[in-house]
Design a protein around this motif. Structure first.
Motif, PDB file in Angstrom:
ATOM      1  N   LEU A  87      37.738  29.597  31.599  1.00  0.00           N
ATOM      2  CA  LEU A  87      37.894  31.013  31.052  1.00  0.00           C
ATOM      3  C   LEU A  87      39.169  31.848  31.814  1.00  0.00           C
ATOM      4  CD1 LEU A  87      34.248  32.156  31.237  1.00  0.00           C
ATOM      5  CD2 LEU A  87      35.618  31.516  29.256  1.00  0.00           C
ATOM      6  N   LEU A  88      39.314  31.494  32.869  1.00  0.00           N
ATOM      7  CA  LEU A  88      40.310  31.874  33.624  1.00  0.00           C
ATOM      8  C   LEU A  88      41.834  31.538  33.111  1.00  0.00           C
ATOM      9  CD1 LEU A  88      39.241  32.190  37.255  1.00  0.00           C
ATOM     10  CD2 LEU A  88      39.473  34.138  35.551  1.00  0.00           C
ATOM     11  N   GLU A  89      41.937  30.197  32.877  1.00  0.00           N
ATOM     12  CA  GLU A  89      42.938  29.535  32.193  1.00  0.00           C
ATOM     13  C   GLU A  89      43.400  30.047  30.752  1.00  0.00           C
ATOM     14  OE1 GLU A  89      42.415  25.214  32.125  1.00  0.00           O
ATOM     15  OE2 GLU A  89      42.941  25.026  34.398  1.00  0.00           O
ATOM     16  N   ASP A  90      42.236  30.430  30.081  1.00  0.00           N
ATOM     17  CA  ASP A  90      42.507  30.763  28.620  1.00  0.00           C
ATOM     18  C   ASP A  90      43.194  32.400  28.991  1.00  0.00           C
ATOM     19  OD1 ASP A  90      41.609  28.821  27.636  1.00  0.00           O
ATOM     20  OD2 ASP A  90      39.636  29.595  27.418  1.00  0.00           O
ATOM     21  N   ALA A  91      42.595  32.952  30.121  1.00  0.00           N
ATOM     22  CA  ALA A  91      43.217  34.517  29.936  1.00  0.00           C
ATOM     23  C   ALA A  91      44.690  34.504  30.590  1.00  0.00           C
ATOM     24  CB  ALA A  91      42.381  35.094  31.159  1.00  0.00           C
ATOM     25  N   ARG A  92      44.697  33.563  31.481  1.00  0.00           N
ATOM     26  CA  ARG A  92      46.347  33.321  31.802  1.00  0.00           C
ATOM     27  C   ARG A  92      47.438  32.941  30.796  1.00  0.00           C
ATOM     28  NH1 ARG A  92      49.307  29.234  32.991  1.00  0.00           N
ATOM     29  NH2 ARG A  92      47.692  27.995  33.104  1.00  0.00           N
ATOM     30  N   VAL A  93      46.813  31.929  29.806  1.00  0.00           N
ATOM     31  CA  VAL A  93      47.652  31.744  28.951  1.00  0.00           C
ATOM     32  C   VAL A  93      47.865  32.710  27.866  1.00  0.00           C
ATOM     33  CG1 VAL A  93      47.639  30.055  26.889  1.00  0.00           C
ATOM     34  CG2 VAL A  93      47.248  29.135  29.049  1.00  0.00           C
ATOM     35  N   SER A  94      46.894  33.562  27.577  1.00  0.00           N
ATOM     36  CA  SER A  94      47.130  34.839  26.585  1.00  0.00           C
ATOM     37  C   SER A  94      48.022  35.738  27.204  1.00  0.00           C
ATOM     38  CB  SER A  94      45.795  35.189  26.236  1.00  0.00           C
ATOM     39  OG  SER A  94      44.914  35.793  27.408  1.00  0.00           O
ATOM     40  N   ASP A  95      47.847  36.023  28.357  1.00  0.00           N
ATOM     41  CA  ASP A  95      48.721  37.157  29.318  1.00  0.00           C
ATOM     42  C   ASP A  95      48.879  36.626  30.633  1.00  0.00           C
ATOM     43  OD1 ASP A  95      49.849  39.311  30.060  1.00  0.00           O
ATOM     44  OD2 ASP A  95      48.010  40.614  30.397  1.00  0.00           O
ATOM     45  N   PRO A  96      50.171  36.273  30.881  1.00  0.00           N
ATOM     46  CA  PRO A  96      50.796  35.556  32.357  1.00  0.00           C
ATOM     47  C   PRO A  96      50.542  36.542  33.314  1.00  0.00           C
ATOM     48  CG  PRO A  96      52.173  34.771  30.368  1.00  0.00           C
ATOM     49  CD  PRO A  96      51.123  35.966  29.970  1.00  0.00           C
ATOM     50  N   LYS A  97      50.579  37.780  33.065  1.00  0.00           N
ATOM     51  CA  LYS A  97      50.488  38.992  33.906  1.00  0.00           C
ATOM     52  C   LYS A  97      48.861  39.177  34.416  1.00  0.00           C
ATOM     53  CE  LYS A  97      54.844  40.787  32.924  1.00  0.00           C
ATOM     54  NZ  LYS A  97      55.445  42.076  32.576  1.00  0.00           N
ATOM     55  N   THR A  98      47.904  38.462  34.177  1.00  0.00           N
ATOM     56  CA  THR A  98      46.543  38.679  34.215  1.00  0.00           C
ATOM     57  C   THR A  98      46.118  39.017  35.751  1.00  0.00           C
ATOM     58  OG1 THR A  98      45.917  37.327  32.309  1.00  0.00           O
ATOM     59  CG2 THR A  98      44.310  37.762  33.908  1.00  0.00           C
ATOM     60  N   VAL A  99      45.374  39.891  35.917  1.00  0.00           N
ATOM     61  CA  VAL A  99      45.167  40.289  37.420  1.00  0.00           C
ATOM     62  C   VAL A  99      43.702  39.943  37.611  1.00  0.00           C
ATOM     63  CG1 VAL A  99      44.933  42.097  39.187  1.00  0.00           C
ATOM     64  CG2 VAL A  99      46.760  41.971  37.770  1.00  0.00           C
ATOM     65  N   LEU A 100      43.369  39.150  38.627  1.00  0.00           N
ATOM     66  CA  LEU A 100      41.682  38.899  38.811  1.00  0.00           C
ATOM     67  C   LEU A 100      41.311  39.689  40.049  1.00  0.00           C
ATOM     68  CD1 LEU A 100      39.161  37.379  38.101  1.00  0.00           C
ATOM     69  CD2 LEU A 100      40.162  35.395  39.758  1.00  0.00           C
ATOM     70  N   GLN A 101      40.528  40.595  39.577  1.00  0.00           N
ATOM     71  CA  GLN A 101      39.754  41.361  40.898  1.00  0.00           C
ATOM     72  C   GLN A 101      38.498  40.810  41.317  1.00  0.00           C
ATOM     73  OE1 GLN A 101      39.308  45.464  39.702  1.00  0.00           O
ATOM     74  NE2 GLN A 101      41.670  45.403  39.134  1.00  0.00           N
ATOM     75  N   VAL A 102      38.295  40.044  42.491  1.00  0.00           N
ATOM     76  CA  VAL A 102      37.283  39.600  42.956  1.00  0.00           C
ATOM     77  C   VAL A 102      36.442  40.389  43.785  1.00  0.00           C
ATOM     78  CG1 VAL A 102      36.214  37.572  44.076  1.00  0.00           C
ATOM     79  CG2 VAL A 102      38.452  37.443  42.773  1.00  0.00           C
ATOM     80  N   GLU A 103      34.948  40.455  43.301  1.00  0.00           N
ATOM     81  CA  GLU A 103      34.160  41.200  44.368  1.00  0.00           C
ATOM     82  C   GLU A 103      32.839  40.404  44.655  1.00  0.00           C
ATOM     83  OE1 GLU A 103      31.421  45.295  43.243  1.00  0.00           O
ATOM     84  OE2 GLU A 103      33.081  44.840  42.053  1.00  0.00           O
ATOM     85  N   ALA A 104      32.500  40.867  45.959  1.00  0.00           N
ATOM     86  CA  ALA A 104      31.335  39.968  46.534  1.00  0.00           C
ATOM     87  C   ALA A 104      30.241  40.982  46.780  1.00  0.00           C
ATOM     88  CB  ALA A 104      31.698  38.968  47.512  1.00  0.00           C
ATOM     89  N   VAL A 105      29.160  40.683  46.240  1.00  0.00           N
ATOM     90  CA  VAL A 105      27.860  41.587  46.565  1.00  0.00           C
ATOM     91  C   VAL A 105      27.474  41.375  48.179  1.00  0.00           C
ATOM     92  CG1 VAL A 105      27.134  41.923  44.294  1.00  0.00           C
ATOM     93  CG2 VAL A 105      26.131  40.240  45.869  1.00  0.00           C
ATOM     94  N   ASP A 106      26.873  42.321  48.946  1.00  0.00           N
ATOM     95  CA  ASP A 106      26.298  42.206  50.045  1.00  0.00           C
ATOM     96  C   ASP A 106      25.418  40.927  50.086  1.00  0.00           C
ATOM     97  OD1 ASP A 106      28.219  43.998  51.145  1.00  0.00           O
ATOM     98  OD2 ASP A 106      26.418  45.643  50.887  1.00  0.00           O
ATOM     99  N   GLY A 107      25.633  40.080  51.308  1.00  0.00           N
ATOM    100  CA  GLY A 107      24.656  39.057  51.199  1.00  0.00           C
ATOM    101  C   GLY A 107      24.855  37.868  50.408  1.00  0.00           C
ATOM    102  N   ALA A 108      26.214  37.829  49.748  1.00  0.00           N
ATOM    103  CA  ALA A 108      26.533  36.567  48.981  1.00  0.00           C
ATOM    104  C   ALA A 108      27.285  35.685  50.076  1.00  0.00           C
ATOM    105  CB  ALA A 108      27.662  36.988  48.168  1.00  0.00           C
ATOM    106  N   GLU A 109      26.905  34.355  49.589  1.00  0.00           N
ATOM    107  CA  GLU A 109      27.283  33.183  50.487  1.00  0.00           C
ATOM    108  C   GLU A 109      28.842  32.982  50.465  1.00  0.00           C
ATOM    109  OE1 GLU A 109      25.653  30.880  52.345  1.00  0.00           O
ATOM    110  OE2 GLU A 109      23.750  32.031  51.831  1.00  0.00           O
ATOM    111  N   TYR A 110      29.387  32.735  51.933  1.00  0.00           N
ATOM    112  CA  TYR A 110      30.783  32.580  51.902  1.00  0.00           C
ATOM    113  C   TYR A 110      31.444  31.414  50.918  1.00  0.00           C
ATOM    114  CZ  TYR A 110      35.500  32.371  53.922  1.00  0.00           C
ATOM    115  OH  TYR A 110      36.792  32.512  54.200  1.00  0.00           O
ATOM    116  N   GLN A 111      30.555  30.589  51.048  1.00  0.00           N
ATOM    117  CA  GLN A 111      31.085  29.234  50.265  1.00  0.00           C
ATOM    118  C   GLN A 111      31.238  29.697  48.642  1.00  0.00           C
ATOM    119  OE1 GLN A 111      32.202  26.413  51.648  1.00  0.00           O
ATOM    120  NE2 GLN A 111      32.672  25.880  49.604  1.00  0.00           N
ATOM    121  N   GLU A 112      30.275  30.171  48.358  1.00  0.00           N
ATOM    122  CA  GLU A 112      30.440  30.862  46.871  1.00  0.00           C
ATOM    123  C   GLU A 112      31.601  31.455  46.584  1.00  0.00           C
ATOM    124  OE1 GLU A 112      28.321  29.462  44.810  1.00  0.00           O
ATOM    125  OE2 GLU A 112      26.992  28.614  46.453  1.00  0.00           O
TER     126      GLU A 112
END
Length: 132
Positions: A87-112
């Motif tokens: 899905l991220l590759e498709d978004a990058r191909v459609s718009d090379p300037k794609t910005v991904l904002q990553v958000e983790a909820v409290d208690g989420a595993e660091y490895q995830e």
């Protein structure tokens, strides 16, 4: 004690300008020969002024949320880690300037979170922002 010239000889204080004139003439010839070579036109393409405003589209912003127990959502749609990269590759191909904002909820595993960031980097997206 005064210094004086011997009888019958008078000293004349003159500057011999012949070597100076020779040097100046040589420099003049050099400049006359090199000046036409230095004034060659340079082929350039200058930008032209435009009066119209160019509309720039904002980059495509995607929000990836890392939840508890490995739950991922991309723009509020649940995704698995296996489909996240495509899905991220498709978004990058459609718009090379794609910005991904990553958000983790409290208690989420660091490895995830690290796994999600690895998939984002493998997809080719270079603009990754961590949100609180």
């Amino acid at each position: 004690m005064a210094f004086s010239a011997p009888a019958g000889r008078t000293e004349l204080a003159e500057i011999n300008i012949t070597p100076l004139v020779d040097v100046m003439l040589v420099l003049l010839v050099i400049f006359m020969v090199t000046a036409p070579m230095l004034s060659q036109p340079i082929d350039t393409i200058l930008p032209q002024r435009t009066d119209r405003q160019v509309e720039q589209q904002p980059p495509n912003d995607l929000v990836l949320k890392v939840g508890l127990a490995g739950a991922y959502t991309l723009d509020d749609r649940p995704v698995t880690l296996a489909t996240l990269r495509s899905l991220l590759e498709d978004a990058r191909v459609s718009d090379p300037k794609t910005v991904l904002q990553v958000e983790a909820v409290d208690g989420a595993e660091y490895q995830e979170l690290v796994s999600a960031l690895a998939q984002a980097e493998a997809s080719g997206i270079r603009s990754i922002v961590m949100r609180d």
